[in-house]
Design an enzyme around this catalytic site. Structure first.
Site, mmCIF file in Angstrom:
data_model
loop_
_atom_site.group_PDB
_atom_site.id
_atom_site.type_symbol
_atom_site.label_atom_id
_atom_site.label_comp_id
_atom_site.label_asym_id
_atom_site.label_seq_id
_atom_site.Cartn_x
_atom_site.Cartn_y
_atom_site.Cartn_z
ATOM 1 N N TYR A 22 -3.681 4.321 15.831
ATOM 2 C CA TYR A 22 -4.531 3.546 14.926
ATOM 3 C C TYR A 22 -5.833 4.298 14.647
ATOM 4 C CZ TYR A 22 -7.734 -0.218 13.488
ATOM 5 O OH TYR A 22 -8.661 -0.988 12.837
ATOM 6 N N LYS A 56 -7.477 6.385 11.181
ATOM 7 C CA LYS A 56 -8.836 6.262 10.666
ATOM 8 C C LYS A 56 -9.468 7.642 10.477
ATOM 9 C CE LYS A 56 -8.736 1.756 10.695
ATOM 10 N NZ LYS A 56 -8.627 1.008 9.425
ATOM 11 N N LEU A 73 0.810 -1.221 0.000
ATOM 12 C CA LEU A 73 0.000 0.000 0.000
ATOM 13 C C LEU A 73 0.844 1.272 0.000
ATOM 14 C CD1 LEU A 73 -2.679 -1.028 2.649
ATOM 15 C CD2 LEU A 73 -3.108 -0.637 0.218
ATOM 16 N N SER A 79 -16.727 -4.572 16.737
ATOM 17 C CA SER A 79 -16.066 -5.811 17.176
ATOM 18 C C SER A 79 -16.463 -6.968 16.265
ATOM 19 C CB SER A 79 -16.465 -6.129 18.621
ATOM 20 O OG SER A 79 -16.165 -5.043 19.475
ATOM 21 N N HIS A 82 -12.587 3.217 16.529
ATOM 22 C CA HIS A 82 -11.500 3.862 17.257
ATOM 23 C C HIS A 82 -11.233 5.282 16.761
ATOM 24 C CE1 HIS A 82 -10.902 0.303 19.562
ATOM 25 N NE2 HIS A 82 -10.857 -0.414 18.462
#
Length: 276
Positions: A135, A139, A51, A164, A112
């Site tokens: 993390y 996002k 990526l 989840s 998150h």
């Protein structure tokens, strides 16, 4: 649809998506940094690619209609690791999409991105970013990138704030569980909805105790069928005493809300061994 691209195809969630996505298009191109994947569908090809390599992403996305972007580090990690895979990688996907005239990017975002909000707040698709980790911060970056590329360059995006998506093994997941069947349904709706513009949707099943409000995403047609209430008695019986002053219990991000930046958050979720 002629051509779909799936990044992160060797990952746990990507592996669940490959088969269903292959039924939606003439050609599915799956990609990851792994050497290969097994059990390719008749219309599926695999391309090993990184990526963080923009030229590789530009080549990969040629003639694609839609990109389903699940490739990333899927846990909290040191910032430099997150920077390369999750931040630069996201930019490269959207820039490659723009250069190739791809009409939509479907992105595996995460709760998150809003992980420091309280579960009792009932966050919705307009809730402001409040990341709990590097993390989560990545996002937030990718969601803002997606909005900008829609506003400035007309590339549609569906940012799925996945909760989840694993076997229910803890009390928190009674509210945040996303079944694999509902994951597939959500991604399918993100693909086949005629017009999405820039959209956010929470990736959560139809749980009685869900802390998320998806009213603002109803245009996507995502109607989850599964409910984690079936696990409630067992999970609550084995859970530690409730402590509303503990961010790991009170915040949407769970243990991600309390880990040191750069340290694993998944380690505190008691996931099944084959889902870590």
């Amino acid at each position: 649809m002629k051509k779909l691209i799936l990044t992160g195809a060797a990952g746990r969630l990507g592996s669940h998506l490959r088969g269903p996505l292959a039924t939606l298009c003439e050609t599915l191109v799956s990609t990851d940094i792994a050497d290969n994947v097994t059990d390719l569908a008749p219309n599926e090809t695999y391309v090993q690619a990184d990526l963080s390599d923009l030229s590789a992403m530009v080549n990969l996305l040629q003639d694609a209609d839609i990109v389903v972007h699940f490739g990333a580090i899927g846990d909290e990690a040191p910032f430099d690791d997150i920077l390369n895979a999750n931040i630069i990688g996201a930019y490269n996907i959207w820039e490659a999409a723009y250069r190739n005239g791809v009409r939509r990017v479907i992105y595996a975002s995460s709760i998150h991105a809003v992980g420091m909000h309280k579960s009792a707040d009932m966050v919705d698709v307009n809730t402001s970013h409040r990341p709990d980790t590097y993390y989560g911060l990545a996002k937030c970056f990718a969601e803002d990138l997606a909005r900008m590329y829609w506003d400035k360059r007309g590339i549609e995006a569906v940012c799925m704030r996945i909760a989840s998506c694993a076997t229910v093994t803890n009390a928190r997941a009674v509210g945040t569980w996303l079944s694999y069947a509902d994951l597939i349904h959500m991604v399918t709706r993100a693909i086949d909805t005629r017009v999405t513009e820039f959209s956010i949707v929470y990736g959560v099943s139809d749980n009685d105790r869900s802390p998320f409000d998806n009213t603002g995403a109803r245009h996507l047609g995502y109607r989850p069928q599964d409910n984690a209430e079936q696990f409630a008695d067992e999970m609550f019986a084995q859970a530690p005493p409730a402590d509303p002053s503990d961010p790991a219990q009170a915040c949407i991000g769970g243990p991600f809300a309390t880990v040191e930046l750069g340290d694993s958050g998944l380690a505190g979720l008691n996931l099944a061994k084959d889902e870590t």
